[in-house]
Design a protein around this motif. Sequence first.
Motif, PDB file in Angstrom:
ATOM      1  N   ARG A  24       0.827  -1.203   0.000  1.00 26.55           N
ATOM      2  CA  ARG A  24       0.000   0.000   0.000  1.00 26.55           C
ATOM      3  C   ARG A  24       0.871   1.267   0.000  1.00 26.55           C
ATOM      4  O   ARG A  24       1.850   1.363   0.724  1.00 26.55           O
ATOM      5  CB  ARG A  24      -0.917  -0.010   1.230  1.00 26.55           C
ATOM      6  N   SER A  26       2.857   2.319  -2.259  1.00 25.45           N
ATOM      7  CA  SER A  26       4.134   2.193  -2.970  1.00 25.45           C
ATOM      8  C   SER A  26       3.827   2.077  -4.445  1.00 25.45           C
ATOM      9  O   SER A  26       2.710   1.762  -4.847  1.00 25.45           O
ATOM     10  CB  SER A  26       4.917   0.976  -2.492  1.00 25.45           C
ATOM     11  N   ASP A  62       8.046   4.215  -1.886  1.00 26.38           N
ATOM     12  CA  ASP A  62       7.160   3.727  -0.835  1.00 26.38           C
ATOM     13  C   ASP A  62       6.906   4.916   0.079  1.00 26.38           C
ATOM     14  O   ASP A  62       7.806   5.360   0.806  1.00 26.38           O
ATOM     15  CB  ASP A  62       7.811   2.580  -0.065  1.00 26.38           C
ATOM     16  N   ASN A  64       5.412   5.141   2.701  1.00 30.86           N
ATOM     17  CA  ASN A  64       5.572   4.821   4.124  1.00 30.86           C
ATOM     18  C   ASN A  64       7.041   4.903   4.562  1.00 30.86           C
ATOM     19  O   ASN A  64       7.324   4.994   5.750  1.00 30.86           O
ATOM     20  CB  ASN A  64       5.046   3.404   4.400  1.00 30.86           C
TER      21      ASN A  64
END
Length: 397
Positions: A24, A26, A62, A64
């Motif tokens: 998620r 990325s 990514d 995150n």
Amino acid sequence: AGNLDSEIGNLQASAAIFLGGERRLSGEVAGQLDEVDLQSLRPFIETPVHGRCSGPFKVTFDLNAPDRTAYDLDLFMQDGSFYSFRPQELNVRVFGTGPAWNLSDPYVLFDNGGEIKVTGLINAASISVKVDINNVNLENFEVKPEIASGCASLQAEVKGDLLAPEIHGDLWGQNVDIMQIPCNSVRARLTFRDKVLTLAPLVLALENDASADGYLTLNLLDGKLKGFKINLQKFDVALAHNLLPDSISGESVSGLIAGSVSYDGTREHAFWDFAIDGRRLMVNGNEIDSLYYEGSIFGSQSEIRSLFMRAFGGTLSVSGQISDKDGFSGAVEADSLRFANIPAITAILPDLKGEVSFQGDVEWSSARKIGNFTMFARDLKTLERDLGNFGGEIVID
């Protein structure tokens, strides 16, 4: 796919992003940069290139973990900066992950036509490249103009830590100033290690068939000379005015010299050593037919190991110590000096003629003045009378 035109530049790209699952937020972006400011893409892309760049790119990201963004860009930049360089053009491949950037085979072109070609890899930690520099102004390498100025070429290998690499190569150039001395050509073997630049051997071709060779070491951390030794042939001493020690830099000197000059800047007081043979010199208005000087200068102290001059119609020999410019202790010997040839005498007694010879020892300072001389003068004349010859011993106490 789309086109983004913003204040940081124009971006044409296609992108794919995962909105769910383990990957998620990325994805991947690929496309074309057009006049994009790379520094605005930090922290996703880290690079030492500053300026607006164009070229194809691919980024895997990514959101995150932005520091794990992987990128590969083939860049073309105009009028930006690259380390201390401000080139007209730069071509380079930049790839890496987050702050772990890599530069591959950069090519730099300057507005005077000078260029830098690099074969190999530069990254955030180390460098291992072959460098071919052609006619690049030394200002781009942050060399102080009092050390060197002009354009030079270099072929070298550069390896090691990025912030402390070792460089070994050959340097050459035309119409370059070295230590503010104009040179028709310069050739040297260059070594850079532990922030110290060494040129050895160093060969300079100067005007009027003059030449110089030797070595030079320079601390690039503070820009100060660590030392040098230069062997001179047919050298016009006036060219070295800005290079002379403070204790003699105020003297007016011209003429041709040969010999060697050494400098050691690593001591508490800078140390100079001379072994000089001069011809047809003019020193503060005094004509000197020939001169040999061997001695050293350290701070405000000087040692005259040997000074022999043919001047003032005769010869003069001096050896001893000089301290604080006005203090002298040593031996002096003169043979057949003509009063009419000595400006200091003619300024006071313009009509005095004759010769003087003497030898002895003297200690002369503001605190103490003593000496012992044997003197003989002959054929002394003024406009008004013939004084003849006289001799004797002179004691200063």
